[in-house]
Design a protein around this motif. Structure first.
Motif, PDB file in Angstrom:
ATOM      1  N   ARG A 200      28.917  43.724  46.953  1.00 18.45           N
ATOM      2  CA  ARG A 200      28.082  42.573  46.595  1.00 18.45           C
ATOM      3  C   ARG A 200      27.512  42.814  45.213  1.00 18.45           C
ATOM      4  O   ARG A 200      27.062  43.926  44.906  1.00 18.45           O
ATOM      5  CB  ARG A 200      26.924  42.379  47.583  1.00 18.45           C
ATOM      6  CG  ARG A 200      27.338  41.921  48.968  1.00 18.45           C
ATOM      7  CD  ARG A 200      27.037  40.439  49.169  1.00 18.45           C
ATOM      8  NE  ARG A 200      27.491  39.975  50.462  1.00 18.45           N
ATOM      9  CZ  ARG A 200      27.208  38.805  50.990  1.00 18.45           C
ATOM     10  NH1 ARG A 200      26.444  37.962  50.315  1.00 18.45           N
ATOM     11  NH2 ARG A 200      27.677  38.445  52.159  1.00 18.45           N
ATOM     12  N   THR A 202      25.390  40.620  41.724  1.00 20.80           N
ATOM     13  CA  THR A 202      24.832  39.424  41.102  1.00 20.80           C
ATOM     14  C   THR A 202      25.107  39.472  39.612  1.00 20.80           C
ATOM     15  O   THR A 202      24.881  40.508  38.957  1.00 20.80           O
ATOM     16  CB  THR A 202      23.321  39.320  41.355  1.00 20.80           C
ATOM     17  OG1 THR A 202      23.088  39.209  42.761  1.00 20.80           O
ATOM     18  CG2 THR A 202      22.734  38.114  40.655  1.00 20.80           C
ATOM     19  N   SER A 205      22.979  34.030  37.758  1.00 21.21           N
ATOM     20  CA  SER A 205      22.429  33.552  39.035  1.00 21.21           C
ATOM     21  C   SER A 205      23.498  33.477  40.121  1.00 21.21           C
ATOM     22  O   SER A 205      23.272  32.910  41.187  1.00 21.21           O
ATOM     23  CB  SER A 205      21.800  32.163  38.835  1.00 21.21           C
ATOM     24  OG  SER A 205      22.745  31.235  38.331  1.00 21.21           O
ATOM     25  N   GLU A 207      26.190  35.143  42.876  1.00 22.77           N
ATOM     26  CA  GLU A 207      26.440  36.322  43.703  1.00 22.77           C
ATOM     27  C   GLU A 207      27.875  36.279  44.212  1.00 22.77           C
ATOM     28  O   GLU A 207      28.339  35.268  44.727  1.00 22.77           O
ATOM     29  CB  GLU A 207      25.475  36.401  44.881  1.00 22.77           C
ATOM     30  CG  GLU A 207      25.626  37.717  45.666  1.00 22.77           C
ATOM     31  CD  GLU A 207      24.566  37.896  46.741  1.00 22.77           C
ATOM     32  OE1 GLU A 207      24.711  38.839  47.550  1.00 22.77           O
ATOM     33  OE2 GLU A 207      23.618  37.098  46.776  1.00 22.77           O
ATOM     34  N   ARG A 261      26.965  32.810  46.339  1.00 25.03           N
ATOM     35  CA  ARG A 261      25.879  31.997  45.803  1.00 25.03           C
ATOM     36  C   ARG A 261      26.332  31.404  44.482  1.00 25.03           C
ATOM     37  O   ARG A 261      26.720  32.124  43.563  1.00 25.03           O
ATOM     38  CB  ARG A 261      24.600  32.816  45.589  1.00 25.03           C
ATOM     39  CG  ARG A 261      23.418  31.903  45.168  1.00 25.03           C
ATOM     40  CD  ARG A 261      22.093  32.662  45.081  1.00 25.03           C
ATOM     41  NE  ARG A 261      22.055  33.563  43.966  1.00 25.03           N
ATOM     42  CZ  ARG A 261      21.758  34.868  44.049  1.00 25.03           C
ATOM     43  NH1 ARG A 261      21.488  35.418  45.229  1.00 25.03           N
ATOM     44  NH2 ARG A 261      21.732  35.634  42.973  1.00 25.03           N
TER      45      ARG A 261
END
Length: 279
Positions: A200, A202, A205, A207, A261
């Protein structure tokens, strides 16, 4: 050491040249406009790519007016400005012998243009409204006309290591990153293929989550500037240290990710790694 985004590239037409950008909106299917168009066989609707038509690499496709138009150019051909049809006549299409459903045919003029440039009877299609295709892997995500995943990530450390290995074999020509057609290139970490271990992260903004390692076909053998196969590198050298037994012993470079995201990512953005597996 800070990991940052070095390059962002989207590929409006699957198999054709990419467009570098300083900032990109990222939606559930990847960078906005990425692989929303696809060239298909005129009779069967099967996708065509650099695997069979390496000259596609030298066809430039530029999205204009927020996706309302597509500018196409290729050596020896008159440039074409296509007014995009987002919801017109449908054509059944497929990829790797798997039906993808109906896509929006972009008309005879652009079909003739691609047919002339590539020497085969072809059509250009766009994803239809409501197109919904699943990826696969650890985090499947959604995807447009990319092979199977939303975002391909690679790092400068991985490329530097590969080119050092190629040089050690006596080949003086380094391989550029564009041979691997990544969407996002990361820099700032010295560990080759560290992107394989990220689960994971980021960026801006956005992900992303790990799907699978990116196994490679014959496309990295194609010079992305000329549209001609140069081989045998980089596949020959990758085969000495990047075989993936679980994927038919194919070689890998880079990693495919799902968007978990949506948001905006820009060149220079720091990358925060939230989950990392051990080597």
């Amino acid at each position: 050491m800070t990991i940052t985004v070095r390059e962002l590239v989207h590929y409006p037409v699957k198999g054709c040249a990419g467009t570098a950008t300083d900032s990109a909106q990222v939606v559930g299917t990847g960078l906005e406009h990425d692989r929303t168009f696809m060239v298909v066989d005129a009779e069967e609707g099967a996708f065509r790519s650099q695997r069979t038509h390496p000259a596609m690499a030298a066809i430039k496709a530029t999205v204009l007016r927020s996706g309302a138009a597509l500018a196409l150019s290729a050596a020896g051909a008159e440039p074409l400005l296509l007014e995009v049809d987002r919801d017109g006549p449908r054509r059944e299409v497929s990829m790797f012998d798997c039906p993808l459903g109906a896509a929006v045919d972009q008309g005879d003029t652009v079909a003739e243009w691609f047919s002339e440039v590539l020497g085969h009877r072809l059509r250009l299609v766009r994803v239809a409204p409501g197109f919904d295709r699943d990826g696969w892997g650890e985090t499947p995500g959604k995807v447009n006309f990319a092979d199977a995943h939303a975002v391909l990530v690679a790092s400068t450390a991985s490329l530097d290591d590969l080119n050092a290995r190629i040089a050690a074999r006596g080949d003086a020509d380094a391989v550029p990153m564009d041979r691997f057609r990544p969407n996002i290139v990361l820099t700032g970490k010295d560990e080759p293929h560290f992107e394989d271990r990220v689960r994971r992260m980021t960026l801006g903004s956005v992900e992303l989550a790990h799907s699978v390692r990116a196994t490679r076909c014959s496309v990295p053998l194609v010079d992305q500037r000329t549209g001609r196969r140069r081989g045998p590198e980089p596949v020959r050298t990758l085969a000495t240290y990047r075989r993936e037994a679980q994927y038919g012993n194919r070689v890998s470079f880079g990693v495919k990710n799902a968007v978990v995201r949506e948001g905006v990512v820009s060149v220079g953005d720091p990358v925060t790694v939230h989950s990392l597996v051990t080597p």
